[in-house]
Enzyme design. Sequence first.
Site, short mmCIF file in Angstrom:
data_model
loop_
_atom_site.label_atom_id
_atom_site.label_comp_id
_atom_site.label_asym_id
_atom_site.label_seq_id
_atom_site.Cartn_x
_atom_site.Cartn_y
_atom_site.Cartn_z
NE ARG A 144 -46.07 -16.67 -18.23
CZ ARG A 144 -46.87 -17.85 -18.57
NH1 ARG A 144 -46.88 -18.19 -19.65
NH2 ARG A 144 -47.44 -18.51 -17.38
CD GLU A 196 -49.10 -16.94 -24.46
OE1 GLU A 196 -49.13 -18.22 -24.09
OE2 GLU A 196 -48.75 -15.85 -23.49
CB CYS A 246 -41.46 -22.07 -23.29
SG CYS A 246 -42.57 -20.82 -23.41
CG HIS A 300 -51.18 -23.97 -15.31
ND1 HIS A 300 -52.38 -23.39 -16.28
CD2 HIS A 300 -50.31 -23.52 -15.63
CE1 HIS A 300 -51.85 -22.67 -16.86
NE2 HIS A 300 -50.48 -22.64 -16.52
NE ARG A 319 -46.54 -22.23 -17.45
CZ ARG A 319 -46.00 -23.33 -17.94
NH1 ARG A 319 -44.92 -23.84 -17.52
NH2 ARG A 319 -46.25 -23.46 -19.29
CG ASN A 327 -48.78 -25.15 -23.27
OD1 ASN A 327 -48.35 -26.02 -23.88
ND2 ASN A 327 -48.37 -24.92 -22.04
CG ASP A 328 -52.19 -19.83 -23.70
OD1 ASP A 328 -53.47 -20.40 -23.32
OD2 ASP A 328 -51.35 -19.63 -22.94
NE ARG A 378 -53.34 -24.03 -21.30
CZ ARG A 378 -52.40 -23.33 -20.84
NH1 ARG A 378 -52.15 -21.94 -21.43
NH2 ARG A 378 -51.33 -23.84 -20.06
#
Length: 601
Positions: free
Chosen positions: A344, A443, A514, A199, A308, A466-467, A477
């Site tokens: 989300r 994800e 995304c 992040h 987010r 990402n996930d 990650r």
Amino acid sequence: MTRRRDKTEQRWQGIAVSDGAASGRVLRIHSGGRHSTFRSAVEPGELEREVRRYRAAVRLARRQLLALKKRAAHTLGEEHAYIFDAHLLMLEDRKLNEDVEAVILAESVNSEWAVKVVTDRLLAVYDEIKDDYLRERSSDIEDVTRRLIVALSGESMGGRRLTEDAVVVAEELLPSTLAELDFTHVKAVATDVGGWTSHTAIIARGLGIPAVVGLRDFYRTARTGDTALIDAGRGEVVLHPGADSLERFGDERRAASASAARAAPSEDLRAPLRTRDGVGVTLRANVELPVEYEWVNRYGARGIGLFRSEFLLSHRGSMPDEDEQRAAYEELARVAGDEGVTVRLFDLGGDKLPGSRLDPAEERNPALGLRAIRFCLQHPEILRTQARAVLRAAARGRIDLVLPMVSDVTDVRRAREVIEEERDRLEAEGKEAGPLRVGAMIEVPSAVLVADSLAREVDFFSLGTNDLVQYTLAVDRGNDEVAGWFRSLHPAVLLSVRRALDAALAAGIPSVVCGEMAGSPAYAAVLVGLGARELSMAPGSIPRVRRSIQGIEEGAAAEIAAACLECADADAVEEIVREGLGGRWPNLFPPEILPPRKSRG
Ligand code: PEP
Ligand code: MG
């Protein structure tokens, strides 16, 4: 005698996660939430000293709180300074201090552990309380506990209130810490842990702040006030830079700003985007922080593809209430306009949760633990409040809701049931609830494997690459130690993306990609080749992704993507991408924006 610190130039190599470079004074920030507390034995002869250490920490924490209270009274007014009184009262509580000292002496343990034992006991009592107001007070206990533990480590928690420009240095920056920083004063960021999709990296890129992560022991070495040079382009950090380094840096910066001025976007960012062979692609914005809202339109995003929402939580982990959330979602819908915003559901847990009773450090394997939709389903009061806020905001603007980290249709059904119950309840209360499309984040590998059935159950897919990379390849990650294994272009990842996109297409629902891959011009071209038609990214990435997409032919990108899917490993895919994109469109994909040749470890 005090030992003088070595101020000769020292260099660190980390992972470059954004562009640009900056130099300035270091400000160390203790992220707090991840502070794990260890138990260590104290020799009998040292116990008195340990008690004195605890008392000194209490005094330090008290002094900090008094200073904070004074500042709050001055800047916010006396009526807001009262919250610090509760914290001061706790610190001055004789029983609490006696209990901590008793644990140190009875169990021969360190002060940190004794603080944890006593405050955990207290929190358990508060947890049982039915009264919301009193239960809320447990966050005060957590706050004071954290302050005490930080004071025991000799750190200060005051760093967040930036008043002058600084290079922020931390072990790790949690979303909640980032959300509270005044970014106008952050010149650069350097952290010991993290990866390209952590992040810290996502936010730094979004805000255009030079950042290097994965520096391993920079935080331990740097001191607040030291001079540091952060070169995000090279992934390099220089502590106590000498005259030569500063001069080289000055020259490079002048050259960079001249070329940035030359390359300033002149095209109409709102015009419909098509590849050269006429395939339409929609670019949307990912946003986290209010400072980013105005960039949505400045960079021509077609609405907000991902909000987010966990960034609405404060550093203390306290939840915004229904009205606060509703106001935030309405504001986002206003910013996003006709093309709407996808909110989300709170993606808490894993690497996302600020310190609280549910601290991920308490879970043995947080990335596989009570995260995202699981967290929401397990805490129905949180899910219900968020659902109500979203439904009410949806009556005022176009809002979609996406469920993070779903495993299969059961997660979706359970969440939908709660949402529909809240819709009925709102109607019974005479409150308006708007139409809401509900989508699933794709994800985790199980969601990919059952994508066909999921696609029949939801209104859209949102691919969180990402996930997806993290879980498909089993690579943390945020762990720089395994950054070499985090390969977004791994064929297993691309096959998963393809499978999810195909399932959405077959079911007639839209899908948006995304994750961070969407914001990189080369990866975005591969995604378009795989069939993606909507991409969502940090607003600042939109112009360069736009330029690359309008310069390619979708047909050729599809051929490159098809070849990638045949590969056995990421090295082979990256070679195809380098040759395919760089060879065919060298002006759009110069070597510096193509995947570099990597080695593991
Ligand atoms: C993702 O996982 O790709 C994603 C978009 O969400 P986050 O980075 O917040 O987990
Ligand atoms: Mg995710």
